[in-house]
Design an enzyme around this catalytic site. Structure first.
Site, PDB file in Angstrom:
ATOM      1  N   LEU A  41       0.873  -1.188   0.000  1.00  0.00           N
ATOM      2  CA  LEU A  41       0.000   0.000   0.000  1.00  0.00           C
ATOM      3  C   LEU A  41       0.896   1.220   0.000  1.00  0.00           C
ATOM      4  CD1 LEU A  41      -2.876   0.831   2.494  1.00  0.00           C
ATOM      5  CD2 LEU A  41      -0.747   2.128   2.582  1.00  0.00           C
ATOM      6  N   ASN A  42       0.508   2.263  -0.770  1.00  0.00           N
ATOM      7  CA  ASN A  42       1.190   3.555  -0.543  1.00  0.00           C
ATOM      8  C   ASN A  42       0.174   4.685  -0.395  1.00  0.00           C
ATOM      9  OD1 ASN A  42       1.504   2.799  -3.443  1.00  0.00           O
ATOM     10  ND2 ASN A  42       2.502   4.741  -3.687  1.00  0.00           N
ATOM     11  N   ASP A  43       0.174   5.690  -1.208  1.00  0.00           N
ATOM     12  CA  ASP A  43      -0.542   6.938  -0.902  1.00  0.00           C
ATOM     13  C   ASP A  43      -2.041   6.769  -0.626  1.00  0.00           C
ATOM     14  OD1 ASP A  43       1.866   7.457  -2.103  1.00  0.00           O
ATOM     15  OD2 ASP A  43       1.048   8.659  -3.727  1.00  0.00           O
ATOM     16  N   GLN A  59      -3.386   3.608  -2.898  1.00  0.00           N
ATOM     17  CA  GLN A  59      -2.530   2.998  -3.909  1.00  0.00           C
ATOM     18  C   GLN A  59      -2.218   1.570  -3.462  1.00  0.00           C
ATOM     19  OE1 GLN A  59      -0.533   4.632  -6.909  1.00  0.00           O
ATOM     20  NE2 GLN A  59      -2.709   5.069  -6.762  1.00  0.00           N
ATOM     21  N   SER A 103      -1.719   8.055  -8.176  1.00  0.00           N
ATOM     22  CA  SER A 103      -2.469   8.839  -7.181  1.00  0.00           C
ATOM     23  C   SER A 103      -3.340   9.924  -7.787  1.00  0.00           C
ATOM     24  CB  SER A 103      -1.494   9.472  -6.194  1.00  0.00           C
ATOM     25  OG  SER A 103      -1.024   8.471  -5.340  1.00  0.00           O
TER      26      SER A 103
HETATM   27  C1  FRU Z   1       3.966   8.989  -4.196  1.00  0.00           C
HETATM   28  C2  FRU Z   1       3.836   8.427  -5.596  1.00  0.00           C
HETATM   29  C3  FRU Z   1       3.001   9.306  -6.491  1.00  0.00           C
HETATM   30  C4  FRU Z   1       2.479   8.330  -7.490  1.00  0.00           C
HETATM   31  C5  FRU Z   1       2.250   7.100  -6.673  1.00  0.00           C
HETATM   32  C6  FRU Z   1       2.439   5.813  -7.391  1.00  0.00           C
HETATM   33  O1  FRU Z   1       4.300   8.019  -3.263  1.00  0.00           O
HETATM   34  O2  FRU Z   1       5.112   8.233  -6.150  1.00  0.00           O
HETATM   35  O3  FRU Z   1       3.691  10.381  -7.055  1.00  0.00           O
HETATM   36  O4  FRU Z   1       1.297   8.752  -8.104  1.00  0.00           O
HETATM   37  O5  FRU Z   1       3.165   7.180  -5.599  1.00  0.00           O
HETATM   38  O6  FRU Z   1       2.063   4.746  -6.597  1.00  0.00           O
END
Ligand code: FRU
Length: 487
Positions: A41-43, A59, A103
């Site tokens: 998981l990210n943003d 994400q 994102s």
């Molecule tokens: C930030 C980022 C965003 C991008 C997304 C991809 O962590 O790099 O710029 O849209 O993650 O997962």
């Protein structure tokens, strides 16, 4: 929905099932934070309140604990504590987003939920392309993709992502992270009257804009909004060098406060302030809820920062989101406070008043365990005060130089025992801590500073120790937390 979309959703669902027992059996799974059901998981994305419900997208890479072709996962809640994990909102299935639905943000228009996101593509020559795309929904659960509406403008590279949209004075505005051909990070401002045709107004902020000087090669995840009488630009710049207590993580997240004149595309702003002082915090996004609160979620992780050394990787998952925080402007800076709804997680309170420790380290009866919320109010810190949590992380304040320090072992290089983050505070009046099985969020002095970090202590260790050099006098409230209710 295309075949490929259907297949990707099925493959993700199978991946969740395949690893469910391994992931859910991990003692480092969190009890009041959003995590991926498997993978990375990210943003936080698409934060919005619609028809009374909070939508929180994220994400998500289901197929490995690393970055790649991202999906948008989706949680819904009415109260920030009871959550439904919904069907996948977006899968990377089309020519314009096949290497990731990156994102973006959400908005409500004519009773539909709109998602603006970045379609990420690596073309046949291996070159990256990024498009700002739209998807709409009538029920908030099933989304119909409408394709790209904004392409990279002249003079900019393909690092062009993370659209955030809002309405002001009857017009729609959009900011997006960008990089110009001189490898300077920028935020581009667009305007539209119909959400489909967008006019580029120009760079509204960035490296070498607004008297800022060099300030990074790429600015990710911009978010521009009003907070009291200020316009705030939150952004995650990449390419800042460490500078004393500042910019010590691999990439930063922070804000500029100023005044936006959208028609002239100008943002008169002051200095950059980091939003968080901990080890893991990046790519935050905010939204305005129906009560008029400006609420922020961040990603409790940083790209390229020892990610593969997190011990959860061997359990097939990595990363989480922060708890939601309300932003206020106190006249000179942003304050962050956990949303009040989180108090619903509290079980019986334990209260100790007038604890005094002099040149000693002590446990306080009943103050231990996890997940736990602690509020400590100080009457006096004569010299130094420190909290040691689970024999793993220490948080201290030294009055003579006003330095707050968070230290914890380095994930990758365990020999670095003195791995720390610091910031200055004139005084220590209050600490408010949210401690989960593998994370800690420390709000200092009413949210003037926050330290967010992942922690990986021995899983059975739940000791919390209090140390004072000289005399410290304080009171403690402690709640055991029930955690989120996830369906
Ligand atoms: C930030 C980022 C965003 C991008 C997304 C991809 O962590 O790099 O710029 O849209 O993650 O997962």
């Amino acid at each position: 929905m295309s075949n490929s979309d259907e297949q990707l959703r099925e493959a993700a669902a199978m991946e969740v099932e395949k690893h469910r027992a391994q992931v859910e059996g991990d003692p480092y799974r969190l009890s009041f934070h959003h995590m991926p059901p498997v993978g990375l998981l990210n943003d936080p994305n698409g934060l919005v309140q619609w028809r009374g419900e909070y939508h929180l997208f994220y994400q998500w890479m289901p197929f490995k604990t690393d970055h790649g072709e991202k999906f948008w996962g989706h949680y819904i809640s009415e109260d920030f504590v009871n959550w439904r994990h919904e069907r996948i909102a977006l899968a990377p299935s089309e020519w314009y987003d096949k290497d990731g639905c990156y994102s973006g943000s959400a908005l409500i228009h004519e009773d539909q939920l709109y998602l603006f996101y970045t379609g990420n593509v690596f073309n046949e020559d291996g070159e990256q392309e990024e498009y700002q795309c739209v998807a709409t929904s009538k029920d908030g659960i099933h989304f119909e993709k409408k394709g790209p509406v904004i392409h990279v403008p002249e003079g900019y590279t393909s690092n062009f992502r993370d659209p955030k949209v809002w309405k002001r004075g009857g017009k729609w505005y959009l900011v997006v992270g960008a990089q110009n051909q001189h490898e300077q990070g920028k935020v581009l401002l667009y305007r539209s009257s119909n959400l489909l045709d967008w006019e580029l107004l120009g760079p509204v902020a960035g490296s070498n804009e607004n008297r800022l000087g060099d300030f990074g090669y790429m600015w990710e995840c911009p978010d521009l909004f009003e907070l009291h009488d200020k316009d705030i630009l939150i952004v995650s710049p990449q390419g800042l060098d460490p500078d004393g207590m500042k910019y010590n993580n691999t990439y930063q997240s922070g804000y500029f406060a100023g005044q936006l004149t959208a028609e002239d595309c100008t943002l008169e702003h002051g200095a950059f302030h980091e939003l968080d002082r901990g080890f893991e915090f990046y790519a935050p996004q905010t939204f305005l809820d129906e009560k008029g609160r400006r609420i922020l979620y961040g990603w409790m992780g940083v790209p390229d920062q020892n990610e593969q050394s997190h011990p959860t990787v061997s359990r097939k998952w990595i990363h989480a989101l922060t708890i939601p925080r309300v932003l206020e402007w106190n006249g000179s800076q942003i304050l962050q406070q956990p949303v009040s709804e989180l108090a619903e997680m509290r079980e019986a309170v334990l209260l100790h008043s007038e604890i005094t420790i002099t040149n000693d380290q002590k446990a306080v009866r009943g103050v231990e365990g996890k997940p736990v919320e602690l509020r400590i109010e100080f009457e006096e810190v004569e010299d130094q005060f420190a909290l040691e949590i689970f024999h793993y992380v220490s948080f201290s304040y030294k009055k003579s130089d006003g330095v707050l320090t968070l230290s914890r072992p380095h994930f990758e290089d365990k020999s670095q025992t003195e791995f720390r983050r610091t910031v200055l505070q004139e005084d220590l009046k209050e600490l408010h801590l949210f401690i989960d099985h593998s994370s800690i969020e420390i709000f200092v002095n009413g949210g003037k500073e926050v330290f967010t970090s992942r922690i990986f202590p021995q899983t059975e260790d739940d000791d919390i120790l209090f140390t004072s050099l000289g005399t410290s006098t304080f009171s403690i409230e402690k709640w055991k937390l029930s955690g989120y209710n996830m369906m």
